[in-house]
Design a protein around this motif. Structure first.
Motif, mmCIF file in Angstrom:
data_model
loop_
_atom_site.group_PDB
_atom_site.id
_atom_site.type_symbol
_atom_site.label_atom_id
_atom_site.label_comp_id
_atom_site.label_asym_id
_atom_site.label_seq_id
_atom_site.Cartn_x
_atom_site.Cartn_y
_atom_site.Cartn_z
ATOM 1 N N ARG A 89 -2.347 17.346 -10.417
ATOM 2 C CA ARG A 89 -1.902 17.420 -11.812
ATOM 3 C C ARG A 89 -0.713 18.365 -11.963
ATOM 4 O O ARG A 89 0.226 18.080 -12.702
ATOM 5 C CB ARG A 89 -3.054 17.838 -12.721
ATOM 6 N N ARG A 90 -0.737 19.489 -11.252
ATOM 7 C CA ARG A 90 0.362 20.463 -11.334
ATOM 8 C C ARG A 90 1.667 19.858 -10.819
ATOM 9 O O ARG A 90 2.729 20.060 -11.402
ATOM 10 C CB ARG A 90 0.007 21.717 -10.535
ATOM 11 N N VAL A 91 1.600 19.101 -9.745
ATOM 12 C CA VAL A 91 2.799 18.557 -9.115
ATOM 13 C C VAL A 91 3.273 17.279 -9.793
ATOM 14 O O VAL A 91 4.456 17.135 -10.114
ATOM 15 C CB VAL A 91 2.561 18.317 -7.601
ATOM 16 N N LEU A 92 2.368 16.338 -10.014
ATOM 17 C CA LEU A 92 2.759 15.027 -10.547
ATOM 18 C C LEU A 92 2.724 14.948 -12.066
ATOM 19 O O LEU A 92 3.319 14.053 -12.646
ATOM 20 C CB LEU A 92 1.870 13.930 -9.961
ATOM 21 N N GLY A 93 2.007 15.872 -12.696
ATOM 22 C CA GLY A 93 1.903 15.888 -14.144
ATOM 23 C C GLY A 93 0.677 15.134 -14.628
ATOM 24 O O GLY A 93 0.231 14.165 -14.005
ATOM 25 N N ASP A 94 0.144 15.609 -15.741
ATOM 26 C CA ASP A 94 -1.066 15.005 -16.306
ATOM 27 C C ASP A 94 -0.881 13.542 -16.664
ATOM 28 O O ASP A 94 -1.786 12.724 -16.444
ATOM 29 C CB ASP A 94 -1.519 15.785 -17.549
ATOM 30 N N ALA A 95 0.278 13.185 -17.202
ATOM 31 C CA ALA A 95 0.486 11.796 -17.639
ATOM 32 C C ALA A 95 0.357 10.834 -16.465
ATOM 33 O O ALA A 95 -0.318 9.802 -16.571
ATOM 34 C CB ALA A 95 1.839 11.642 -18.322
ATOM 35 N N HIS A 96 0.993 11.153 -15.355
ATOM 36 C CA HIS A 96 0.915 10.273 -14.186
ATOM 37 C C HIS A 96 -0.518 10.188 -13.665
ATOM 38 O O HIS A 96 -1.029 9.095 -13.395
ATOM 39 C CB HIS A 96 1.831 10.745 -13.055
ATOM 40 N N VAL A 97 -1.157 11.338 -13.513
ATOM 41 C CA VAL A 97 -2.518 11.358 -12.975
ATOM 42 C C VAL A 97 -3.483 10.637 -13.914
ATOM 43 O O VAL A 97 -4.340 9.877 -13.461
ATOM 44 C CB VAL A 97 -2.973 12.804 -12.670
ATOM 45 N N ASP A 98 -3.318 10.837 -15.205
ATOM 46 C CA ASP A 98 -4.177 10.139 -16.168
ATOM 47 C C ASP A 98 -4.019 8.624 -16.045
ATOM 48 O O ASP A 98 -5.005 7.880 -16.083
ATOM 49 C CB ASP A 98 -3.880 10.588 -17.600
ATOM 50 N N ARG A 99 -2.772 8.151 -15.878
ATOM 51 C CA ARG A 99 -2.538 6.705 -15.701
ATOM 52 C C ARG A 99 -3.180 6.201 -14.408
ATOM 53 O O ARG A 99 -3.819 5.150 -14.391
ATOM 54 C CB ARG A 99 -1.035 6.389 -15.675
ATOM 55 N N ALA A 100 -3.017 6.958 -13.343
ATOM 56 C CA ALA A 100 -3.599 6.557 -12.055
ATOM 57 C C ALA A 100 -5.120 6.542 -12.124
ATOM 58 O O ALA A 100 -5.762 5.615 -11.608
ATOM 59 C CB ALA A 100 -3.127 7.504 -10.949
ATOM 60 N N ARG A 120 10.643 12.496 -9.207
ATOM 61 C CA ARG A 120 10.310 12.897 -10.578
ATOM 62 C C ARG A 120 9.497 14.192 -10.595
ATOM 63 O O ARG A 120 9.623 15.000 -11.511
ATOM 64 C CB ARG A 120 9.556 11.772 -11.299
ATOM 65 N N ALA A 121 8.699 14.406 -9.568
ATOM 66 C CA ALA A 121 7.861 15.606 -9.500
ATOM 67 C C ALA A 121 8.660 16.880 -9.239
ATOM 68 O O ALA A 121 8.135 17.980 -9.419
ATOM 69 C CB ALA A 121 6.793 15.442 -8.422
ATOM 70 N N THR A 122 9.927 16.752 -8.872
ATOM 71 C CA THR A 122 10.718 17.964 -8.605
ATOM 72 C C THR A 122 10.819 18.866 -9.833
ATOM 73 O O THR A 122 11.013 20.077 -9.674
ATOM 74 C CB THR A 122 12.130 17.627 -8.086
ATOM 75 N N VAL A 123 10.674 18.310 -11.023
ATOM 76 C CA VAL A 123 10.685 19.167 -12.218
ATOM 77 C C VAL A 123 9.508 20.135 -12.211
ATOM 78 O O VAL A 123 9.572 21.184 -12.836
ATOM 79 C CB VAL A 123 10.709 18.356 -13.536
ATOM 80 N N ASN A 124 8.446 19.777 -11.483
ATOM 81 C CA ASN A 124 7.267 20.633 -11.395
ATOM 82 C C ASN A 124 7.221 21.469 -10.124
ATOM 83 O O ASN A 124 6.523 22.481 -10.071
ATOM 84 C CB ASN A 124 5.990 19.784 -11.464
#
Length: 125
Positions: A13-24, A80-84
């Motif tokens: 979640r920290r790296v990919l973001g909640d939105a991506h993980v929630d979708r997956a 996209r995860a580079t922002v995190n």
């Protein structure tokens, strides 16, 4: 879930973001649930959670490996995860220049095109 799975999910979640993980997570079903559990524990819990290198460094390694292997969809995800992770665009270019030397110019050239497109999409949103 195991302690390592919980740890892996937090890092994911920290790296990919909640939105991506929630979708997956919402998209998984009985067929791929064991696979999702494995990558959460193994990749995110055992590898990405190690403290020996930073998320920035791990991000650059991951981007280089994905580019070198031609894993385009995963490459865009990690770009996209580079922002995190704190990896800059200059960091990404350096990683892709290494790809050119060690994995081949065509792979790096293709990855640079994906990076340019992905970064442009990120700027537009």
């Amino acid at each position: 879930m195991s302690e390592m799975s919980d740890k892996g999910m937090a890092v994911r979640r920290r790296v990919l973001g909640d939105a991506h993980v929630d979708r997956a997570e919402a998209a998984k079903d009985a067929f791929d649930a064991p696979f999702q559990a494995m990558i959460t524990e193994a990749a995110w819990g055992h590898v990405w959670s190690r403290s020996t290198i930073t998320d920035r460094e791990r991000s650059m390694l991951t981007i280089a490996l994905l580019a070198g292997l031609g894993n385009d969809a995963e490459l865009a995800l990690h770009l996209r995860a580079t922002v995190n992770t704190g990896a800059s665009r200059d960091d990404v270019l350096e990683a892709l220049m290494h790809v050119a030397i060690y994995a081949g110019v065509p792979r790096a050239n293709h990855a640079i095109a994906i990076a340019k497109k992905t970064f442009a999409e990120m700027e537009a949103t």
